[in-house]
Design a protein around this motif. Structure first.
Motif, short mmCIF file in Angstrom:
data_model
loop_
_atom_site.label_atom_id
_atom_site.label_comp_id
_atom_site.label_asym_id
_atom_site.label_seq_id
_atom_site.Cartn_x
_atom_site.Cartn_y
_atom_site.Cartn_z
N VAL A 69 -11.28 -9.31 5.21
CA VAL A 69 -10.49 -8.07 4.81
C VAL A 69 -9.32 -8.27 4.80
N THR A 70 -8.45 -7.11 4.10
CA THR A 70 -6.87 -7.23 3.95
C THR A 70 -6.43 -6.07 5.06
N MET A 71 -5.68 -6.44 5.89
CA MET A 71 -5.11 -5.46 6.75
C MET A 71 -4.05 -4.42 6.09
N ILE A 72 -4.13 -3.30 6.04
CA ILE A 72 -3.03 -2.55 5.48
C ILE A 72 -2.18 -2.09 6.19
N GLU A 73 -2.52 -1.37 7.35
CA GLU A 73 -1.94 -0.67 8.35
C GLU A 73 -2.37 -1.06 9.74
N SER A 74 -1.51 -0.86 10.92
CA SER A 74 -1.94 -1.37 12.20
C SER A 74 -1.21 -0.80 13.13
N ASN A 75 -1.73 -0.36 14.36
CA ASN A 75 -0.97 0.05 15.60
C ASN A 75 -2.04 -0.66 16.71
N SER A 76 -1.42 -0.27 17.93
CA SER A 76 -1.96 -0.99 19.09
C SER A 76 -3.34 -0.53 19.18
N GLU A 77 -3.85 0.73 18.56
CA GLU A 77 -5.37 0.94 18.94
C GLU A 77 -6.15 0.72 17.69
N THR A 78 -5.36 0.99 16.54
CA THR A 78 -6.27 1.04 15.37
C THR A 78 -5.63 -0.04 13.96
N THR A 79 -6.67 -0.47 13.33
CA THR A 79 -6.18 -1.13 12.26
C THR A 79 -6.85 -0.55 11.08
N TRP A 80 -6.26 -0.55 9.91
CA TRP A 80 -7.09 -0.05 8.71
C TRP A 80 -6.89 -1.08 7.59
N VAL A 81 -8.17 -1.44 7.24
CA VAL A 81 -8.35 -2.48 6.41
C VAL A 81 -9.09 -2.13 5.11
N ALA A 82 -8.78 -3.13 4.05
CA ALA A 82 -9.41 -2.82 2.60
C ALA A 82 -10.38 -4.16 2.51
N GLU A 132 0.49 3.07 -3.45
CA GLU A 132 -0.66 3.75 -4.06
C GLU A 132 -1.69 4.17 -3.20
N GLU A 133 -2.58 4.97 -3.32
CA GLU A 133 -3.93 5.47 -2.70
C GLU A 133 -4.62 4.28 -2.42
N ARG A 134 -5.17 3.92 -1.34
CA ARG A 134 -6.07 2.76 -1.01
C ARG A 134 -7.22 3.34 -0.29
N SER A 135 -8.38 2.70 -0.54
CA SER A 135 -9.58 2.93 0.15
C SER A 135 -9.94 1.95 1.43
N VAL A 136 -9.98 2.48 2.61
CA VAL A 136 -9.86 1.90 3.82
C VAL A 136 -10.96 2.11 4.83
N HIS A 137 -11.19 1.32 5.77
CA HIS A 137 -12.05 1.64 6.91
C HIS A 137 -10.94 1.56 8.19
N SER A 138 -11.26 2.37 9.12
CA SER A 138 -10.36 2.07 10.38
C SER A 138 -11.31 1.33 11.26
N ILE A 139 -10.89 0.35 12.07
CA ILE A 139 -11.43 -0.55 13.09
C ILE A 139 -10.56 -0.95 14.19
N SER A 140 -11.03 -1.46 15.10
CA SER A 140 -10.46 -2.06 16.39
C SER A 140 -9.83 -3.22 15.84
N PRO A 141 -8.74 -3.61 16.34
CA PRO A 141 -8.00 -4.83 16.05
C PRO A 141 -8.60 -6.03 16.82
N ALA A 142 -9.36 -5.50 17.90
CA ALA A 142 -10.08 -6.55 18.78
C ALA A 142 -11.23 -7.41 17.96
N ILE A 143 -11.75 -6.59 16.98
CA ILE A 143 -13.01 -7.16 16.36
C ILE A 143 -12.57 -8.25 15.35
N LEU A 144 -11.23 -8.27 14.93
CA LEU A 144 -10.94 -9.26 13.74
C LEU A 144 -10.89 -10.67 14.27
#
Length: 380
Positions: free
Chosen positions: A331-344, A295-307
């Motif tokens: 935060v809750t991690m929704i999706e992630s790759n080597s450069e970006t993590t989307w968190v809710a 389902e649709e989620r409201s997320v922010h895009s961040i660098s995984p390095a700042i977690l």
């Protein structure tokens, strides 16, 4: 005598002078010490005041951090798991009667249709027994007809009529039974599919209940996998799924089954996805990656390095709060790759500390430099 008296008076006077001098010395020492203490007390406030003044004059160091103002975006995140392809149906066909295998009408790997004959068993004496039972039925019919006629004319009892009727019904039941036996000497496909295994050869004698053929149906094909308990609430029957095979081919389907019970060993739930396979290009047992659209989620895009982790062990990031006070936001991690993590779990708009998190202490004030302002300063 007068000399002795004078000597005594002089001794007493001499002793009194000693003690007076001693008392005066003690008093003088006490006065000196009191004055020294008083002077020290007068000097100390002045010294403290000077120290406080110096502290007030010394500027407090405030850490500078780079901040990015982030606005939430809407995504439909995917849950991706390992999967494998399976037949939608499989069956081991068993002999429903006994007899010797006389003929095999298929080869392993053949595609057969529902009702196609797969093999034939020896009829043995079934054809002869059928003829005998048919003759017995004709005889029973005649006997019943006669018994009924005699009963009508009062020449026979009701018991004889009932016996004739029972005899006829028994003969008919035996005929039905032998016809089923004859039908079962031919083993047929229960559904469309491929012959996967052959368990008998011509000449083998089979008994009732022995497996003779295995058949599988791969249209539709099933992709099955295990989903962790954290994600089970995010999926539902009918959800769209894309399965990617190792050769790069992608097929779409829908969730057709979600297990209501977790596996004891892994605490995961089995799910099945049904996909069309009309050209039979997808065999059973192939490895795949299955991605389920949630389902649709409201997320922010961040660098995984700042977690980072807080004292409780919760995952989160540092953000800029009111009056430039540093706050920790879980935060809750929704999706992630080597450069970006989307968190809710963040507000719709939030100021994220992107650089300098190591110097930003939660609860302390910082000097924010917004990313846009930083680029403007660099250009100037």
């Amino acid at each position: 005598m007068s000399k002795r008296a004078g000597s005594a008076s002089a001794g007493i006077f001499s002793n009194s002078s000693f003690w007076l001098a001693a008392v005066l010395s003690v008093l003088l020492f006490s006065w000196i010490m009191y004055g020294a203490v008083s002077k020290a007390e007068q000097i100390q406030p002045e010294s403290n005041a000077e120290s406080n003044t110096e502290k007030e004059k010394t500027p407090v160091s405030v850490a500078s951090v780079i901040v990015r103002r982030s606005v939430a975006t809407k995504i439909w995140p995917n849950i991706c798991i390992s999967a494998k392809s399976e037949p939608s149906r499989r069956a081991e066909i068993m002999a429903e009667t006994h007899g010797q295998v006389k003929e095999i009408l298929f080869n392993k790997g053949d595609y057969v249709k529902k009702g196609d004959a797969l093999l034939k068993l020896d009829m043995l004496d079934r054809a002869q027994r059928k003829k005998e039972i048919q003759a017995l039925i004709e005889q029973s019919k005649l006997e019943y007809k006669v018994a009924k006629k005699l009963y009508t004319k009062k020449f026979s009892t009701e018991t004889r009529l009932a016996a004739a009727k029972t005899s006829l019904a028994g003969a008919r039941a035996r005929l039905k039974q032998i016809e089923i036996e004859i039908k079962n000497t031919i083993v047929r496909a229960p559904f469309d599919g491929f012959i996967n295994a052959q368990m008998v050869e011509v000449g083998d004698y089979v008994t009732t209940g022995r497996s003779v053929v295995s058949i599988v149906d791969i249209n539709p094909v099933i992709f099955s996998g295990d989903i962790v308990e954290q994600d089970i609430a995010s999926i539902k029957n009918g959800a769209q799924v894309v399965a990617t095979l190792l050769n790069g081919k992608q097929v779409s389907g829908k969730i057709s089954f979600i297990s209501p019970l977790a596996k004891n060993a892994t605490r995961t739930f089995r799910i099945e996805v049904e996909s069309e396979n009309k050209d039979f290009s997808i065999s059973g047992g192939l490895s795949a990656q299955m991605c389920i659209k949630t389902e649709e989620r409201s997320v922010h895009s961040i660098s995984p390095a700042i977690l980072s982790l807080d004292k409780k062990g919760d995952v989160g990031i540092k953000i800029l709060g009111r009056d430039n006070i540093v706050e920790f936001a879980p935060v809750t991690m929704i999706e992630s790759n080597s450069e970006t993590t989307w968190v809710a779990g963040l507000p719709e708009q939030v100021d994220i500390i992107t650089t300098g998190q190591g110097f930003a202490v939660v609860g302390q004030k910082v000097k924010p430099v917004f990313e846009g302002e930083q680029q403007g300063s660099a250009k100037e």
